[in-house]
Design a protein around this motif. Structure first.
Motif, short mmCIF file in Angstrom:
data_model
loop_
_atom_site.label_atom_id
_atom_site.label_comp_id
_atom_site.label_asym_id
_atom_site.label_seq_id
_atom_site.Cartn_x
_atom_site.Cartn_y
_atom_site.Cartn_z
N ILE A 1 0.44 -0.82 0.18
CA ILE A 1 -0.17 0.20 0.00
C ILE A 1 0.88 1.45 0.41
O ILE A 1 -0.17 2.40 -0.01
N LEU A 2 2.23 1.62 0.20
CA LEU A 2 3.44 2.07 0.93
C LEU A 2 3.08 3.70 -0.77
O LEU A 2 2.64 4.39 -0.65
N PRO A 3 3.01 3.21 -1.83
CA PRO A 3 2.96 3.78 -3.15
C PRO A 3 1.58 4.53 -2.97
O PRO A 3 1.80 5.75 -3.28
N GLN A 4 0.44 3.71 -2.73
CA GLN A 4 -0.84 4.76 -3.14
C GLN A 4 -0.38 5.56 -1.27
O GLN A 4 -1.29 6.61 -2.10
N TRP A 5 -0.51 5.22 -0.31
CA TRP A 5 -0.12 5.99 1.16
C TRP A 5 -0.30 7.06 0.62
O TRP A 5 0.46 8.53 0.86
N HIS A 6 2.04 7.53 -0.20
CA HIS A 6 2.64 8.34 -0.82
C HIS A 6 1.88 9.64 -1.48
O HIS A 6 2.10 10.37 -1.89
#
Length: 234
Positions: A16-21
């Protein structure tokens, strides 16, 4: 002065980190830039690689890889571990001394207007910390991330189920902090480290507000990434 630092402890969240960023970047006011900071265990090479792409400050930890779902907080020792990780980040934040530190859990996709609204609430009310709105249950609309103490001992609480813009005692998961707030350490509490921080903040007379105008999406499992949460609209 650095305008904004954004970060949190991260472990096994490369899904999920890419979408979080991307969500944080989309929520930035036009006159503001963000720098990132994470505490990431050495075994999580995928998350470490992403953080390096964003030129983030990285605190590499030596946590063991969990052999269970990290959401199952059966062992309350995990509350101590999380307080320690968050305090490691805070120590670095205090050295940088940004205008704001946004502590944003790594499974929350920030609503596009949430950050600007939190800043407005912070400034309008001369607050020291403002919580952005999300849900801490995948279905229950009453399980919010804001609470009020129900006793002076700080052992019982009630959820704030219809949040607007007003003082609260406890904010969780999305926490915009000014200098006074990010100089308060997290500590152990039977209800979790956010409650520990809130009890310490109360002693320090930190003014805590919530802003419930734009709820952010809490993606508690990978399967929820592509499912619309009707409570938040995306």
């Amino acid at each position: 002065m650095t305008d904004l630092m954004v970060g949190c402890p991260v472990a096994g969240r490369a899904w999920i980190l890419p979408q979080w960023h991307e969500a944080v970047q989309a929520a930035l006011p036009s006159d503001m830039k963000a720098q990132y900071i994470f505490a990431i265990p050495s075994w999580d090479t995928d998350s470490l690689a992403l953080a390096k792409q964003w030129k983030a400050e990285i605190i590499v930890t030596e946590e063991e890889k969990p052999d269970r779902d990290p959401r199952r907080w059966v062992d309350k020792q995990r509350y101590n571990e999380m307080a320690d990780l968050r305090n490691k980040i805070l120590r670095r934040i205090r050295q940088i001394c940004p205008r704001f530190y946004l502590s944003l859990d790594s499974d929350i996709l920030l609503a596009p207007t949430a950050l600007q609204e939190m800043i407005e609430t912070y400034e309008l009310n001369e607050a020291h910390a403002v919580g952005g709105f999300t849900f801490l249950d995948s279905m229950d609309p009453t399980c919010t991330n804001f609470a009020m103490w129900d006793n002076e001992l700080g052992t019982k609480f009630r959820r704030v189920e219809a949040p607007g813009q007003h003082p609260v005692d406890v904010i969780m998961a999305i926490k915009l902090m000014g200098n006074l707030a990010y100089n308060i350490n997290y500590q152990y509490h039977d209800l979790g480290e956010d409650f520990g921080w809130a009890t310490a903040a109360k002693r320090a007379k930190v003014r805590i507000f919530c802003d419930g105008r734009s709820p952010s999406k809490h993606v508690m499992q990978p399967k929820w990434l592509d499912i619309v949460d009707k409570r938040v609209g995306y």
